[in-house]
Design a protein around this motif. Structure first.
Motif, PDB file in Angstrom:
ATOM      1  N   LEU A 155     -65.997 -85.469  27.961  1.00  0.00           N
ATOM      2  CA  LEU A 155     -66.345 -84.060  28.113  1.00  0.00           C
ATOM      3  C   LEU A 155     -65.714 -83.293  26.967  1.00  0.00           C
ATOM      4  O   LEU A 155     -64.561 -82.857  27.045  1.00  0.00           O
ATOM      5  N   LEU A 156     -66.461 -83.158  25.893  1.00  0.00           N
ATOM      6  CA  LEU A 156     -65.930 -82.542  24.685  1.00  0.00           C
ATOM      7  C   LEU A 156     -67.054 -81.843  23.952  1.00  0.00           C
ATOM      8  O   LEU A 156     -68.169 -82.363  23.864  1.00  0.00           O
ATOM      9  N   THR A 157     -66.767 -80.661  23.443  1.00  0.00           N
ATOM     10  CA  THR A 157     -67.715 -79.924  22.620  1.00  0.00           C
ATOM     11  C   THR A 157     -67.005 -79.495  21.341  1.00  0.00           C
ATOM     12  O   THR A 157     -65.895 -78.963  21.393  1.00  0.00           O
ATOM     13  N   LEU A 158     -67.628 -79.735  20.205  1.00  0.00           N
ATOM     14  CA  LEU A 158     -67.088 -79.343  18.908  1.00  0.00           C
ATOM     15  C   LEU A 158     -67.950 -78.238  18.340  1.00  0.00           C
ATOM     16  O   LEU A 158     -69.179 -78.344  18.323  1.00  0.00           O
ATOM     17  N   THR A 159     -67.325 -77.163  17.874  1.00  0.00           N
ATOM     18  CA  THR A 159     -68.026 -76.089  17.189  1.00  0.00           C
ATOM     19  C   THR A 159     -67.585 -76.108  15.738  1.00  0.00           C
ATOM     20  O   THR A 159     -66.390 -76.035  15.448  1.00  0.00           O
ATOM     21  N   LEU A 160     -68.561 -76.242  14.832  1.00  0.00           N
ATOM     22  CA  LEU A 160     -68.293 -76.214  13.391  1.00  0.00           C
ATOM     23  C   LEU A 160     -68.838 -74.901  12.846  1.00  0.00           C
ATOM     24  O   LEU A 160     -70.041 -74.644  12.921  1.00  0.00           O
ATOM     25  N   ALA A 161     -67.954 -74.071  12.323  1.00  0.00           N
ATOM     26  CA  ALA A 161     -68.359 -72.781  11.786  1.00  0.00           C
ATOM     27  C   ALA A 161     -67.893 -72.679  10.341  1.00  0.00           C
ATOM     28  O   ALA A 161     -66.700 -72.736  10.064  1.00  0.00           O
ATOM     29  N   GLY A 162     -68.839 -72.570   9.433  1.00  0.00           N
ATOM     30  CA  GLY A 162     -68.486 -72.447   8.033  1.00  0.00           C
ATOM     31  C   GLY A 162     -69.646 -72.796   7.135  1.00  0.00           C
ATOM     32  O   GLY A 162     -70.704 -73.221   7.591  1.00  0.00           O
TER      33      GLY A 162
END
Length: 108
Positions: free
Chosen positions: A78-85
């Motif tokens: 149960l993991l969510t990664l947000t990549l912002a850039g």
């Protein structure tokens, strides 16, 4: 009026290459303060969230992180990664289902 950089190397670059006056440049070695509160455990059944803010470049370890998340043993976590850039965002889209790309990100 004033520049803020993340290291002495970048300050020297501004001063020596662009002619910025040294007193017009501040160095912040780590712009993220240390955690001061106690760690809060995730309630059962909720997703752990990771956030990466920065240039999405190989030297930042983004590809390594995505490869790790694509491993079979990570499939059911149960993991969510947000990549912002900025950077080669399209290269990373679709590699792992648990990744979000919010806002106006793209090749810059």
């Amino acid at each position: 009026d004033h520049c803020i950089v993340v290291g002495e190397k970048w300050k020297r670059g501004l001063v020596e290459t662009l002619g910025v006056t040294p007193h017009a440049v501040s160095v912040i070695h780590n712009g993220v303060p240390e955690t001061t509160g106690p760690r809060k455990p995730q309630p059962n059944g909720t997703s752990f969230r990771l956030l990466f803010i920065g240039n999405l470049l190989p030297q930042k370890g983004v590809a390594d992180l995505l490869q790790a998340l694509a491993l079979p043993e990570m499939r059911n976590t149960l993991l969510t990664l947000t990549l912002a850039g900025g950077g080669p965002v399209d290269k990373y889209k679709g590699v792992v289902q648990k990744v979000r790309f919010p806002g106006n990100t793209g090749n810059r």
